[in-house]
Scaffold this motif. Structure first.
Motif, PDB file in Angstrom:
ATOM      1  N   GLN A 139      26.331  30.242  68.416  1.00 32.84           N
ATOM      2  CA  GLN A 139      25.959  29.479  67.325  1.00 32.84           C
ATOM      3  C   GLN A 139      27.244  28.277  67.077  1.00 32.84           C
ATOM      4  O   GLN A 139      27.135  27.369  66.713  1.00 32.84           O
ATOM      5  N   ARG A 146      20.699  22.243  75.147  1.00 39.47           N
ATOM      6  CA  ARG A 146      20.124  23.064  73.800  1.00 39.47           C
ATOM      7  C   ARG A 146      18.797  23.626  74.434  1.00 39.47           C
ATOM      8  O   ARG A 146      17.986  22.812  75.122  1.00 39.47           O
ATOM      9  N   GLU A 211      19.050  30.321  70.691  1.00 33.82           N
ATOM     10  CA  GLU A 211      19.270  28.750  70.376  1.00 33.82           C
ATOM     11  C   GLU A 211      17.961  28.315  69.863  1.00 33.82           C
ATOM     12  O   GLU A 211      17.858  27.402  69.252  1.00 33.82           O
TER      13      GLU A 211
END
Length: 220
Positions: A139, A146, A211
């Motif tokens: 994080q 991403r 993610e």
């Protein structure tokens, strides 16, 4: 024979690894490199099965080299080495395509086994350690890519469930017990979700699960 390229900026470290690995009946050190740039050149030249990659080098770093090698030569497996057990650079290396990581103070036996594991196409990171590592850093570390919702859009509900359990550190055997499924069925789900999301192994699968928000740090 497993052909290995050793990448480390310290000649003494490379010599020590070479001595350990050349003593194995199923391994052969094909060459050495002192930085990431040389590592890519030598990988193209030697086509090793496994690259033993130090992450911390003063010129061209191991993360950039890992991404270049796995992007250009996907059949080559990269095993990252870090000075620290929990190092945020390790997550970047896994994102870049490394098949796992080991701390540099491991025993010779653990080093040898780690190389054999990644050569088999598996991730050389213990599931519990992997989730602790990524739960700590994923994080906050700067991502190279991403995960987008589209990457998970093609997964079935069951495949999402399996991916979530992988991210919680469960092995295939444990997933079988949790879901009450046969081992072959779980394996098929894992293979399918890897193909749909474009990940190479469990290490990258854990990263995309975090993610994408399927699981949050500490939810293990």
């Amino acid at each position: 024979m497993i052909k290995i390229l050793i990448v480390d900026d310290h000649a003494l470290v490379r010599a020590g690894f070479r001595m350990i690995l050349d003593a194995q009946d199923d391994m052969s050190v094909a060459g050495e490199a002192a930085d990431g740039r040389e590592a890519l050149h030598r990988t193209r030249e030697l086509l090793p099965d496994v690259v033993l990659m130090d992450l911390h080098m003063p010129q061209a770093d191991g993360i950039t080299a890992t991404g270049a090698i796995t992007g250009e030569l996907p059949a080559v497996r990269v095993l990252a080495l870090s000075t620290f057990d929990l190092d945020e650079y390790v997550v970047d290396a896994l994102r870049a395509g490394a098949s796992g990581f080991l701390p540099k103070d491991i025993s010779p036996e653990e080093l040898v086994e780690g190389i054999r594991v990644v050569h088999r196409g598996e991730a050389a990171v213990a599931p519990r350690l992997l989730t602790r590592l990524i739960g700590t850093f994923v994080q906050v570390a700067r991502p190279r890519r991403r995960t987008t919702p589209e990457q998970l859009a093609g997964l079935t509900d069951r495949e999402r469930e399996v991916l979530t359990l992988i991210a919680r550190g469960q092995s295939n055997t444990e997933i079988c017990q949790t879901l009450g499924m046969a081992g072959s069925t779980v394996k098929n789900h894992v293979t399918s979700l890897f193909a749909k999301t474009g990940v190479r192994d469990r290490a990258q699968a854990v990263i995309i699960a975090y993610e994408a928000g399927l699981i949050i740090p500490g939810d293990c």
